[in-house]
Design an enzyme around this catalytic site. Structure first.
Site, PDB file in Angstrom:
ATOM      1  N   GLY A   1      -5.369  -4.269  -2.358  1.00 36.51           N
ATOM      2  CA  GLY A   1      -4.499  -4.085  -3.521  1.00 36.51           C
ATOM      3  C   GLY A   1      -3.782  -2.747  -3.484  1.00 36.51           C
ATOM      4  O   GLY A   1      -4.240  -1.793  -2.848  1.00 36.51           O
TER       5      GLY A   1
ATOM      6  N   VAL B   1       0.840  -1.210   0.000  1.00 38.61           N
ATOM      7  CA  VAL B   1       0.000   0.000   0.000  1.00 38.61           C
ATOM      8  C   VAL B   1       0.876   1.263   0.000  1.00 38.61           C
ATOM      9  O   VAL B   1       0.548   2.264  -0.650  1.00 38.61           O
ATOM     10  CB  VAL B   1      -0.972  -0.003   1.206  1.00 38.61           C
ATOM     11  CG1 VAL B   1      -1.856   1.228   1.197  1.00 38.61           C
ATOM     12  CG2 VAL B   1      -1.836  -1.265   1.180  1.00 38.61           C
TER      13      VAL B   1
ATOM     14  N   ILE C   1     -12.742   1.656  -1.656  1.00 38.17           N
ATOM     15  CA  ILE C   1     -14.145   2.108  -1.597  1.00 38.17           C
ATOM     16  C   ILE C   1     -14.260   3.222  -0.547  1.00 38.17           C
ATOM     17  O   ILE C   1     -13.862   3.001   0.597  1.00 38.17           O
ATOM     18  CB  ILE C   1     -15.093   0.955  -1.201  1.00 38.17           C
ATOM     19  CG1 ILE C   1     -14.888  -0.263  -2.106  1.00 38.17           C
ATOM     20  CG2 ILE C   1     -16.547   1.404  -1.212  1.00 38.17           C
ATOM     21  CD1 ILE C   1     -15.596  -1.525  -1.600  1.00 38.17           C
TER      22      ILE C   1
ATOM     23  N   LYS D   1     -12.853  -4.624  10.763  1.00 37.95           N
ATOM     24  CA  LYS D   1     -13.487  -3.625   9.892  1.00 37.95           C
ATOM     25  C   LYS D   1     -14.921  -3.331  10.338  1.00 37.95           C
ATOM     26  O   LYS D   1     -15.369  -2.184  10.301  1.00 37.95           O
ATOM     27  CB  LYS D   1     -13.435  -4.121   8.440  1.00 37.95           C
ATOM     28  CG  LYS D   1     -11.997  -4.183   7.912  1.00 37.95           C
ATOM     29  CD  LYS D   1     -11.895  -4.976   6.624  1.00 37.95           C
ATOM     30  CE  LYS D   1     -10.479  -4.986   6.078  1.00 37.95           C
ATOM     31  NZ  LYS D   1     -10.297  -5.946   4.980  1.00 37.95           N
TER      32      LYS D   1
END
Ligand code: HSE
Length: 436
Positions: A301, A14, A135, A204
């Site tokens: 990703g 990242v 997102i 999360k």
């Protein structure tokens, strides 16, 4: 031209995504922020130098070089894990630097301390990339949905688990092989148990619930079951009944108490969440004013997550320039309005169930099993029985109407204690859109 200086700790997947984004989108960001957003320093212990394209960035193997540089406005922590990430973030906050982090495990376990420190030191903390990768789900809760009482959250929040279940469903692929593929693609956590056993999803969900309800929800509040017990036969039976198996994060807001659970779930095949495949994530919110909304995209990703981290950097940069630090409270609600959660006990949960009982194929077995379900107030909607070979135990699959989890636990203890049952009964909860 004004400048915003960014220091990055952690040049992994990242981190590279963020560095590449800040470089490639430099002009677009300058036009949107009104200042140059400059990646000034990078620290990472695993490398000795930076790739050529980042030659203008100062490199160090010591995070303190980022934390103590007086020119750095925003420290981005992308090393993951609890320590030393927590110490680095607290040190940055205490020296008056704003922080961006994608560290869901840290926020779900120690968020209360970190957010309190940020409020005390009047700095911002951005964590868009902690849930849903690229997102913009955190921003949706903090801003776009701010006028709603959030009534329900249902989400596919772990790309690795969804990738594994999709490959098992579409290709009958074995679990271990698919996990290896996911690791090679860079989605999986350092410890893939976090992906498979639902822990990453629970981290999360804790973050989403805190923002959605204005409650201090921690990972310990969430009942968590993973996908490692799912067998190909359950995927086949699910298909036969018109369902797909997904690892869902589920919360329902009952006002005085909230549900908080992560577990494999049978989702009707015409439901949108049943059709989220591969490493993609999707989060469905039900708000009392907006109704149902679904956010969908890449949940992991390099570039997708880098996009979310860069968006936090931009938000903070804009607030620095306009003198409006913490214009939007970090947890959406002002700190004095954030309360303690009362979590609905799992025993009080009501939903339809799938049961796969493994039993000897003898006269009276089905009536014995259905008798126990009946005595425990569980009403059966449909049954199928399949045997592969004579003399082998059979799978009896029963789908129930809405049933109380406490009754289910009682019934299964009794059924699994029968000498005709040769393996523990598999239980999978079925998604019910009943939010009451
Ligand atoms: N391991 C996580 C996943 C990465 O598979 O979704 C993104 O948080």
């Amino acid at each position: 031209m004004k400048e915003i200086h960014v220091g990055l700790i952690g040049f992994g997947t990242v981190g590279k995504g963020l560095a590449t984004t800040l470089l490639q989108q430099r002009d677009r960001l300058r036009q949107r922020v009104g200042a140059a957003v400059l990646l000034t320093r990078i620290a990472d212990t695993a490398i000795t130098s930076l790739p050529e394209e980042f030659s203008s960035v100062l490199f160090s193997r010591d995070a303190r070089d980022v934390l103590t540089d007086p020119d750095i406005d925003i420290v981005v922590e992308l090393i993951g894990g609890i320590e030393p990430a927590k110490s680095f973030i607290l040190a940055a906050i205490e020296s008056g630097k704003h922080v961006v982090s994608a560290n869901k495990a840290l926020l779900a376990n120690h968020g209360r301390e970190i957010f309190a420190a940020a409020v005390k030191n009047k700095v911002e903390i951005g964590f868009e990339a902690s849930v849903g990768g690229g997102i913009p789900v955190i921003k949706a809760l903090k801003e776009g949905l701010v006028a709603n009482r959030i009534e329900a959250i249902s989400g596919i929040l772990n790309g690795t688990a969804n990738f594994i279940l999709t490959q098992m469903t579409d290709h009958g692929a074995p679990f271990a092989k698919v996990l290896k593929d996911a690791q090679a693609r860079g989605f999986a956590e350092a410890d893939p148990t976090y992906d498979i056993e639902g822990i990453d999803t629970a981290h999360k969900l804790a973050i989403l619930m805190s923002l959605a309800y204005g409650l201090h929800v921690g990972v310990g509040d969430i009942t968590t079951e993973g996908i490692s017990t799912i067998e190909p036969i359950d995927i086949d039976f699910a298909r036969e009944f018109g369902y797909r198996i997904k690892l869902l994060a589920i919360s329902r807001n009952h006002g005085s108490h909230v549900e908080a659970r992560v577990h494999p779930t049978m989702v009707p095949e015409d439901h949108m969440l049943a059709n989220i495949n591969g490493a993609f994530n999707a989060i469905e919110f039900t708000g009392d004013t907006v109704g149902d909304i679904l956010l969908y995209g890449q949940g992991a990703g390099m570039m997708a997550t880098g996009s979310a981290v860069a968006a936090d950097v931009v938000d903070i940069g804009r607030n620095i320039l306009s003198g409006s630090i913490n214009r939007v409270p970090a947890l959406s609600f002002l700190p004095e309005f954030i309360g303690e959660p009362t979590i609905t006990p799992m025993s009080a949960l009501t939903c339809p169930y799938y049961f796969r009982v493994t039993a000897l194929d003898k006269p009276g077995v089905l009536s014995k099993i259905s008798g126990i379900f009946g005595q425990c107030n569980i009403s059966i909607k449909s049954v199928i029985q399949k045997s592969r070979h004579a003399d082998e135990p059979v799978h009896i699959v029963l789908m129930s109407h809405q049933a109380l989890e406490a009754d289910v636990v009682r019934a299964l203890a009794e059924i699994d204690g029968l000498d005709i049952c040769t393996a523990p009964t598999m239980k999978i909860r079925i998604l019910s859109d009943d939010h009451e």
